[in-house]
Design a protein around this motif. Sequence first.
Motif, PDB file in Angstrom:
ATOM      1  N   HIS A  62      61.990  23.176 -79.127  1.00 15.55           N
ATOM      2  CA  HIS A  62      61.523  22.709 -77.826  1.00 15.55           C
ATOM      3  C   HIS A  62      62.074  21.301 -77.618  1.00 15.55           C
ATOM      4  N   VAL A  63      63.003  21.151 -76.690  1.00 14.22           N
ATOM      5  CA  VAL A  63      63.668  19.863 -76.460  1.00 14.22           C
ATOM      6  C   VAL A  63      63.263  19.326 -75.089  1.00 14.22           C
ATOM      7  N   LEU A  64      62.965  18.031 -75.067  1.00 17.09           N
ATOM      8  CA  LEU A  64      62.582  17.397 -73.800  1.00 17.09           C
ATOM      9  C   LEU A  64      63.751  16.596 -73.255  1.00 17.09           C
ATOM     10  N   VAL A  65      63.877  16.622 -71.939  1.00 17.01           N
ATOM     11  CA  VAL A  65      64.947  15.847 -71.292  1.00 17.01           C
ATOM     12  C   VAL A  65      64.315  14.969 -70.229  1.00 17.01           C
ATOM     13  N   GLY A  66      64.581  13.665 -70.324  1.00 16.38           N
ATOM     14  CA  GLY A  66      64.070  12.714 -69.326  1.00 16.38           C
ATOM     15  C   GLY A  66      65.235  11.994 -68.678  1.00 16.38           C
ATOM     16  N   VAL A  67      65.205  11.894 -67.363  1.00 12.82           N
ATOM     17  CA  VAL A  67      66.320  11.258 -66.632  1.00 12.82           C
ATOM     18  C   VAL A  67      65.759  10.163 -65.746  1.00 12.82           C
ATOM     19  N   THR A  68      66.276   8.899 -65.922  1.00  5.31           N
ATOM     20  CA  THR A  68      65.798   7.797 -65.089  1.00  5.31           C
ATOM     21  C   THR A  68      66.722   7.565 -63.901  1.00  5.31           C
ATOM     22  N   GLU A  69      67.863   8.229 -63.905  1.00  2.00           N
ATOM     23  CA  GLU A  69      68.857   8.030 -62.851  1.00  2.00           C
ATOM     24  C   GLU A  69      68.271   8.374 -61.482  1.00  2.00           C
ATOM     25  N   SER A  70      68.470   7.456 -60.529  1.00  2.00           N
ATOM     26  CA  SER A  70      67.944   7.697 -59.184  1.00  2.00           C
ATOM     27  C   SER A  70      68.790   8.727 -58.435  1.00  2.00           C
ATOM     28  N   ASN A  71      70.038   8.867 -58.900  1.00  2.62           N
ATOM     29  CA  ASN A  71      70.920   9.854 -58.280  1.00  2.62           C
ATOM     30  C   ASN A  71      70.472  11.256 -58.708  1.00  2.62           C
ATOM     31  N   GLY A  81      73.574  20.407 -68.009  1.00  8.29           N
ATOM     32  CA  GLY A  81      74.425  20.322 -69.201  1.00  8.29           C
ATOM     33  C   GLY A  81      73.636  20.584 -70.474  1.00  8.29           C
ATOM     34  N   THR A  82      72.462  19.965 -70.559  1.00  9.61           N
ATOM     35  CA  THR A  82      71.630  20.171 -71.755  1.00  9.61           C
ATOM     36  C   THR A  82      71.108  21.613 -71.799  1.00  9.61           C
ATOM     37  N   LYS A  83      70.740  22.109 -70.632  1.00 11.10           N
ATOM     38  CA  LYS A  83      70.168  23.456 -70.538  1.00 11.10           C
ATOM     39  C   LYS A  83      71.197  24.526 -70.913  1.00 11.10           C
ATOM     40  N   TYR A  84      72.449  24.185 -70.670  1.00 10.03           N
ATOM     41  CA  TYR A  84      73.503  25.142 -70.986  1.00 10.03           C
ATOM     42  C   TYR A  84      73.735  25.221 -72.496  1.00 10.03           C
ATOM     43  N   ILE A  85      73.673  24.039 -73.135  1.00  3.53           N
ATOM     44  CA  ILE A  85      74.017  23.992 -74.560  1.00  3.53           C
ATOM     45  C   ILE A  85      72.831  24.332 -75.468  1.00  3.53           C
ATOM     46  N   CYS A  86      71.622  23.888 -75.092  1.00  3.29           N
ATOM     47  CA  CYS A  86      70.456  24.053 -75.977  1.00  3.29           C
ATOM     48  C   CYS A  86      70.203  25.496 -76.426  1.00  3.29           C
ATOM     49  N   PRO A  87      70.282  26.492 -75.547  1.00  2.13           N
ATOM     50  CA  PRO A  87      70.062  27.867 -76.019  1.00  2.13           C
ATOM     51  C   PRO A  87      71.024  28.278 -77.135  1.00  2.13           C
ATOM     52  N   VAL A  88      72.205  27.646 -77.158  1.00  2.75           N
ATOM     53  CA  VAL A  88      73.146  27.951 -78.236  1.00  2.75           C
ATOM     54  C   VAL A  88      72.517  27.583 -79.579  1.00  2.75           C
ATOM     55  N   PHE A  89      71.708  26.515 -79.540  1.00  2.00           N
ATOM     56  CA  PHE A  89      71.041  26.071 -80.778  1.00  2.00           C
ATOM     57  C   PHE A  89      69.608  26.594 -80.853  1.00  2.00           C
ATOM     58  N   ASP A  90      69.324  27.640 -80.104  1.00  2.00           N
ATOM     59  CA  ASP A  90      68.021  28.312 -80.093  1.00  2.00           C
ATOM     60  C   ASP A  90      66.906  27.351 -79.647  1.00  2.00           C
ATOM     61  N   ALA A  91      67.178  26.635 -78.571  1.00  2.00           N
ATOM     62  CA  ALA A  91      66.192  25.663 -78.084  1.00  2.00           C
ATOM     63  C   ALA A  91      65.952  25.820 -76.592  1.00  2.00           C
ATOM     64  N   ALA A  92      64.669  25.669 -76.220  1.00  2.00           N
ATOM     65  CA  ALA A  92      64.314  25.650 -74.798  1.00  2.00           C
ATOM     66  C   ALA A  92      64.256  24.198 -74.339  1.00  2.00           C
ATOM     67  N   VAL A  93      64.639  23.996 -73.077  1.00  2.00           N
ATOM     68  CA  VAL A  93      64.704  22.626 -72.556  1.00  2.00           C
ATOM     69  C   VAL A  93      63.624  22.415 -71.503  1.00  2.00           C
ATOM     70  N   GLU A  94      62.904  21.317 -71.614  1.00  5.32           N
ATOM     71  CA  GLU A  94      61.891  20.984 -70.612  1.00  5.32           C
ATOM     72  C   GLU A  94      62.258  19.653 -69.966  1.00  5.32           C
ATOM     73  N   LEU A  95      62.351  19.679 -68.652  1.00  2.00           N
ATOM     74  CA  LEU A  95      62.678  18.443 -67.923  1.00  2.00           C
ATOM     75  C   LEU A  95      61.393  17.674 -67.674  1.00  2.00           C
ATOM     76  N   LEU A  96      61.405  16.434 -68.082  1.00  2.00           N
ATOM     77  CA  LEU A  96      60.179  15.623 -67.966  1.00  2.00           C
ATOM     78  C   LEU A  96      60.032  15.035 -66.568  1.00  2.00           C
ATOM     79  N   GLU A  97      58.777  14.748 -66.250  1.00  2.00           N
ATOM     80  CA  GLU A  97      58.464  14.116 -64.958  1.00  2.00           C
ATOM     81  C   GLU A  97      59.036  12.701 -64.930  1.00  2.00           C
ATOM     82  N   THR A  98      59.349  12.216 -63.730  1.00  2.00           N
ATOM     83  CA  THR A  98      59.952  10.876 -63.619  1.00  2.00           C
ATOM     84  C   THR A  98      58.953   9.809 -63.175  1.00  2.00           C
TER      85      THR A  98
END
Lengths: 333, 491
Positions: A62-71, A81-98
């Motif tokens: 279970h991998v978390l992704v946080g993005v501070t970029e306003s764009n 990008g992370t979501k595409y690669i993580c399943p290769v390593f048997d991981a689910a990706v969760e995007l964190l609230e900003t």
Amino acid sequence: MDFEYKKKSCTILFIAMKKKSLIVTLLGLIAVSCFIYISFFAYRIRAVSRGSYRDSREYKYHVLVGVTESNADYAKEFYEGTKYICPVFDAAVELLETSPEDIDSLLDYWIEYARFVDADGLILYSGDDTLSSKKLIGLHEKEIPVVIAGECSTGSQQVSHVTSSKYELGKLAFQEIIDGGWKKPVAIVRKNYQSDQPYRIISAIERNMPQQKKIKIHNLVSEEVIDDEVRNVLMQYAQNDSADVIITFTAEETNLIAQTIVDQNITDKLSVIGFSGDKKTLDYIKKGIVSANIYADPWEMGAASAEELFKWKSSGFSNNYRQIVPKIRRGTK
Amino acid sequence: MKLGIRRRLILLYICAAVVECLLMFTISAAVWASANSLTDSYSSNIKMEDLSKISSQVHDDLYAYMHMKSYDNINNYLRDKALLKKMIYELNQVPSGDRLLLSEFSVYKFAVTFLSYSDSAVFLRRSGDNVEAMENYHNAEKAYTYLTDSIFRLNQIYLFDNIQRFKSIRNLAGKVTITGILIVMIVSLIVVFILSVFVATITQPLTEISESANQLAQRNFDIPLFTYNKKDEIGSICRAFNRMIISIREYIDTIWEKAIRENELREKEMKMNELYQEAKLDALQNQINPHFLFNTLNTGAQLAMMEGSDRTCDFLEKVADFYRYNIQFSGNESVLSDELNLLESYVYIMKVRFGERFTYSTEILTRRLNVSIPGMILQPLVENCIKYGFKDMPKGGKIHLKIQDDGKNVVVTVSDNGPGFPEEKRAELLKGVSDKNSEDMIDLQEKDSGTGVGLVNVIKRLKLYYKTENVFDIQKSEFGGTCFIIKLNGE
């Protein structure tokens, strides 16, 4: 009933009787099709009600992704990008609230979130070079690896830092200036810009330039990018003929300046070279208002971040500093 | 095995009913599934609400226990914790690619963390380590904050998801309803059409039978036979109807043949009647004239007797006897002896007429003179001898009558010494009498008028009377003339 009509009906019925087996088979097929059609509807309703259309694939990590970029586009690309690669390593990706918006509070929130949810990794994207992460220990003393993409402070503790070299960015910008034949570049920087990234890029450009060709830096007075101020600045440069290309450092600024150039009808006098960008920027590039857009591919950064995270998880080591080769999008004027 | 009409109709109705029922059942199932799905749409939100409540209760129980160690508080905490555990184990417990399931997983993980810190805090509080207990309690508080946030977010996701699902189901349910109505209408039409076709198939022969019956009622028997050969009630009716039509046709043919035959007979009868009437008339005329003639002849005979002319008297009496016999037995049955008497009278008359022109002799070698014989048979033969045999002989004519018994028949022979009977005419006469019908016979008789008066008539009557062909023959006589031979069957 009209006799002829009755006779006709009888004839049809008689023909039907003659071709009885064929007609009965045909009608039987229609009836069966109706049943199948209704059954399909029933199945669809059941499927919708059970949500069976969802991707129910299960993962180990279970991998978390946080993005501070306003764009937002940039952030989305990074997450993809992370979501595409993580399943290769048997991981689910969760995007964190900003929220919260304060970078320090946000970072604390994310770190605590990762700790309490007992995540297997945290990937952060930041455009703020003051961001400083600390070593993250989760429940049962398990270390949660943190990877930072973009900008961060030098004291930040992460297993890997994925970013583009400012020198490389500057080099590309310089090449664009040379190729464009511009002699009077002006870099517009907001006064309250939170990082020294623009200055580092300007420095990188200047490092490649001859001594007599320095970039003029124009600091905006307002803390925010305000239309009026930008308009006044641009009109001044255009009227005085003291600038031929404007260098910007965020997608928001690039878009605003490009729009102002269009609005003031000074497209023949000023061009824009922007760093970063979004969908709107692409439109200006297509129209030729923005002559070049130099950026580090966010999708590639996200994918590289995930790779580094799982490199650390599998071996305990990762690339501390991983560079992403910047890219350039050119407009046609 | 063929089904009867009643069973076929019942089976047809059952099939139609089953199809309709199945269709209704399927549509009902689809609508029921839609309704159920709509009802279930928001159950996940209710579940999240419950989870939020029970988390809050556990949090409150923990707070209460951390502030006051009591049996009730710990009991409440343990009870609610068990409930919370039970609820979170219903959530997804592995990372998933689906956003909703991943959020469920996060809720589960936060809940586990919260319970872990809570349990530690309670345990440490019970063991008296208040400092460590409070640290764990604060962590539990933080975890609780994340837990409630994640439950809230999950609830939102569920809500959004349910709204989408609700919309989808509502659209689908609408489509199911409209499609269901259309399909019910289509299938009903199909069923009605199939029923019509089947019922028409079953009743078509009945219609044909009805039409045929009407045709028969209008006396049109040239209708085609039924080809319906199924072994059901209609098949039986068709076969019976076919048999009836064939019987009627045969009966009509028989009647026709009979009618033709009767018509022919009637025509013959009419002709016969006509002839009979003519004959009757002739007979009456003949009867009238002879009576007058007899009376006249008798008066003449009496006159001759009174005048002493015995020979004239005898002559007239013989003539009267001859005609009396002639009238009495002409066409009727007689006996040979009477025929001989008649012949005596006739010969007497002819002798008076022709004098010594011919002689007449008899030779009777049998006593069987009572054999039956048609009347007026011998006289025409003798007449034929006189008329044609002695036509060219002024005198010396000879007629010999011989009657003998050959053991079986009485053979009567009339011979003369005339020129004889031409062989061609003899053969033609004998053959003609045997083969030709009555009309030809008349022609032959007319044609044969030069051969002998009433010869054909004699032969014919003999053959009819004795019902044999060998009753009469013509041969050459021992005197060189003609010999008529009659074989009378005495039996």
